[in-house]
Write a protein that holds these residues in place. Structure first.
Motif, short mmCIF file in Angstrom:
data_model
loop_
_atom_site.label_atom_id
_atom_site.label_comp_id
_atom_site.label_asym_id
_atom_site.label_seq_id
_atom_site.Cartn_x
_atom_site.Cartn_y
_atom_site.Cartn_z
N SER A 191 0.82 -1.20 0.00
CA SER A 191 0.00 0.00 0.00
C SER A 191 0.86 1.25 0.00
O SER A 191 2.07 1.21 0.27
N ASP A 192 0.22 2.39 -0.29
CA ASP A 192 0.93 3.67 -0.26
C ASP A 192 0.81 4.34 1.10
O ASP A 192 1.16 5.51 1.27
N THR A 454 3.01 -0.11 -4.24
CA THR A 454 3.92 0.92 -3.78
C THR A 454 5.00 0.26 -2.94
O THR A 454 4.71 -0.61 -2.12
N PRO A 456 8.49 1.10 -0.38
CA PRO A 456 9.14 2.19 0.36
C PRO A 456 10.35 2.71 -0.41
O PRO A 456 10.99 1.98 -1.16
N ASP A 457 10.64 3.99 -0.23
CA ASP A 457 11.73 4.61 -0.99
C ASP A 457 13.09 3.98 -0.71
O ASP A 457 14.00 4.05 -1.54
N ARG A 478 11.91 4.45 -8.01
CA ARG A 478 10.90 4.24 -6.97
C ARG A 478 9.60 3.78 -7.63
O ARG A 478 9.36 4.02 -8.82
N LEU A 479 8.78 3.10 -6.82
CA LEU A 479 7.50 2.59 -7.30
C LEU A 479 6.39 3.17 -6.42
O LEU A 479 6.36 2.94 -5.22
N ARG A 480 5.48 3.91 -7.06
CA ARG A 480 4.37 4.51 -6.35
C ARG A 480 3.07 4.23 -7.12
O ARG A 480 2.95 4.62 -8.28
N LYS A 481 2.16 3.54 -6.47
CA LYS A 481 0.84 3.27 -7.05
C LYS A 481 0.92 2.71 -8.47
O LYS A 481 0.21 3.13 -9.37
N LYS A 483 3.29 2.99 -10.64
CA LYS A 483 4.10 3.74 -11.58
C LYS A 483 5.56 3.68 -11.17
O LYS A 483 5.93 4.00 -10.04
#
Length: 630
Positions: A191-192, A454, A456-457, A478-481, A483
């Protein structure tokens, strides 16, 4: 009489330990498998990876990017039981570090703990009415224990929970290790929300442990005692009931030996689990379209083809009627009909297609009067008793273990999340070589909705250039949602022929297909010939390929001009490899044309002469009068 009671009291105490017990949950001779259920789960993982990945006739474009080698699977720290016990308050929990298949195996162990509390929920009678398929066959020792525990230990649940194995597997309440709750843990891990890295890892371990516990319950559907409402005691008889030899004797080594009997068939010698099962069982395993249906189909097959000590019925060789000890009469299999008496071996057998003759129940030396005197445990039969002894249990395992493994491999296929990692583009070096991509989740099986993953950075996303892993300090990803974004900074991306990333999702490393960070400009050089009157707009246009023509391609990269030169082939064609997002100028036959390759359209075409010229003679009017070539 008082002395006799004193002698029997220790035995009664032992008998009261538990009315039902699972396979030996920790088997000292099972090696790394650590018990039957751990071994079944590991074999199911191996079967699925072998048949769906290594030996798949049609490779899944998503799964072929998954890395399932043991050396590629990182360990995950998560919760488990650190001891064995009978009741919830007996248990201690702690963390351990295991990779994905080992967490699946661990679920095979934890599902049986605490043993007495858990095992009452591991029964499922497929012939009973919906809502009444739980265990009802509980002997008096279990009822006595419930009274004692409820009187002395009121904090411990002791009554019959009235929960069947399928309901428990699919999800009862908020129990974390079920088919419904397992994916909740993975969504939390990806999750984000501001979840700590270690908590994400813990949730991922719980996700796979949940599958292992569901697989444990599925394996119980291949045990006659668990599908014929036979509440079997542990080491000694309890009241009118006797232990289940199948659980006593089928341990880790027996599971692995039965799994090894699955043959390899066909011209490519592929592992063929269907060839190790009778047709009815194969239909049960591969005909089900949902996990609920799979539980029902497998349990029904076991119920209708196998027997236990206390559920035998029919007529024995001496013509005596045999009634089930526990009073539960099932229409099949019966002595003298589906089960055939072998007078030489003094045993009942069944013929099972693809598996041969299976031993089912052997006449014992024990008389009913002997059993009544010592254990108050009436044996089935007339003068003699019949039981599924060790030889019968091992013989049955040749049929039942492959079914358990194949059914659990199907659960794994429905449970495994499908993620596709893709690089969609890499920008110019002047902008820091920005990388863009996607991580696309395909809802299927246990997942009804898409996961927008998502990470973590501080979780590394590996980058490979021509097979060499790059130093993570040299780039940012990085991977967010769902993307994938970042910059490759000063890495020599332009000279790489193959680029891919590797993302760890759900404890498994997933690679992207190779990405070429360049585009191509296809060039065709032709003449401008005319057939007929050039002043006639309806005249026929024609052009011929010009071989050995000199073509140049100029552009600016990283602030420096570059000039590439090619000569056309016999078809008047040549090709240039150029950076994406950079305008290039192509020159040939005294003319110039411009093109830009983009991630959306990495291949561009440029023609000189009659545009659209085809060597076969088909031409397209360029919209202007032709100028004959000198």
């Amino acid at each position: 009489m008082r002395h006799s009671f004193r002698l029997l009291w220790p035995m009664l105490a032992l008998m009261a330990v538990g009315p039902v017990l699972g396979y030996w949950n920790l088997d000292p001779k099972a090696g790394i498998s650590g018990g039957a259920h751990r071994a079944i789960n590991r074999c199911a993982w191996d079967l699925w990876v072998t048949t769906q990945i290594r030996e798949a006739s049609h490779e899944d474009p998503i799964l072929r990017q998954y890395r399932f080698k043991e050396t590629d699977l990182r360990t995950l720290v998560g919760p488990t039981y650190t001891n064995r016990g009978n009741w919830p308050d007996d248990m201690s929990t702690g963390d351990t570090s295991l990779n994905v298949p080992m967490w699946v195996a661990e679920g095979g162990f934890t599902a049986d703990e605490p043993e007495v509390s858990a095992c009452q929920r591991h029964f499922y009678d497929p012939t009973a009415a919906e809502g009444e398929r739980y265990l009802t066959d509980i002997p008096w020792q279990g009822q006595l224990r419930e009274y004692i525990r409820s009187t002395w230990r009121r904090d411990v649940e002791t009554v019959n929970p009235r929960i069947d194995a399928r309901a428990l597997a699919m999800g009862v309440g908020e129990y974390a290790y079920s088919w419904r709750q397992g994916p909740v843990a993975l969504r939390r891990a990806l999750s984000d929300l501001p979840v700590r890295k270690e908590d994400r890892e813990r949730a991922t371990a719980m996700f796979w442990r949940a599958l292992g516990e569901v697989m444990h319950l599925m394996a119980d559907m291949t045990m006659a005692s668990h599908t014929r409402n036979d509440g079997h005691p542990g080491a000694l008889p309890a009241g009118r009931l006797r232990p289940d030899p199948y659980e006593e004797w089928i341990l880790g080594p027996e599971v692995e030996a039965a799994y090894a009997t699955i043959p390899r068939t066909g011209p490519l010698s592929r592992l063929d689990p269907e060839a190790a099962m009778p047709p009815e069982a194969a239909s049960a395993v591969y005909g089900a379209s949902t996990p609920e249906g799979l539980f029902q189909a497998v349990a029904l097959y076991t119920n209708q083809h196998f027997v236990t000590n206390d559920t035998l019925s029919g007529t024995d060789p001496d013509g005596h009627p045999v009634a089930p000890v526990n009073g539960h009469v099932y229409p099949r299999p019966t002595l003298g009909r589906e089960l055939t008496w072998d007078p030489e071996m003094r045993i009942y057998t069944a013929e099972v297609k693809n598996r041969g003759t299976i031993l089912m129940a052997k006449r014992t030396w024990q008389s009913n009067s002997w059993g009544n005197y010592f254990f108050n445990a009436r044996l089935t039969g007339g003068t003699y008793g019949y039981e599924t002894n060790r030889d019968c249990a091992v013989s049955m395992a040749q049929v039942l273990v492959p079914i358990a493994v194949a059914a659990n491999a199907r659960l794994l296929d429905w449970y495994l999340p499908r993620f596709a990692v893709t690089i969609t583009g890499i920008g110019p070096k002047t902008l820091g070589q920005p990388l863009k991509g996607t991580v696309e989740h395909t809802p299927r099986g246990v997942f009804n909705e898409k996961i927008l993953a998502t990470l973590p950075d501080d979780q590394t996303i590996d980058l490979y250039l021509d097979g060499r892993r790059q130093d993570p300090r040299a780039y940012e990803l990085r991977l967010r949602k769902g993307k994938l974004e970042g910059k490759l900074n000063d890495l020599d991306v332009a000279d790489a022929k193959r680029i891919w990333v590797e993302v760890e999702l759900a404890g498994i490393r997933i690679t992207s297909p190779d990405f070429a960070p360049v585009g191509t400009v296809q060039v065709r050089v032709c003449t401008k010939d005319v057939i007929g009157d050039p002043r006639d707009m309806m005249g026929t246009l024609a052009g011929k390929p010009i071989p050995n023509a000199t073509v140049t391609c100029s552009f600016t990269e990283a602030g420096k001009p570059r000039r590439l030169t090619q000569t056309t082939d016999k078809n008047g064609e040549c090709r240039f490899v150029v950076p994406l997002g950079v305008e290039v100028t192509v020159s040939a036959e005294g003319s110039e044309k411009r093109a830009t390759c983009t991630p959306e359209k990495p291949a561009q075409g440029v023609t000189f002469g009659w545009q659209g010229h085809d060597p076969r003679g088909d031409v397209i009017d360029p919209g202007s009068l032709p100028v004959p070539r000198e």
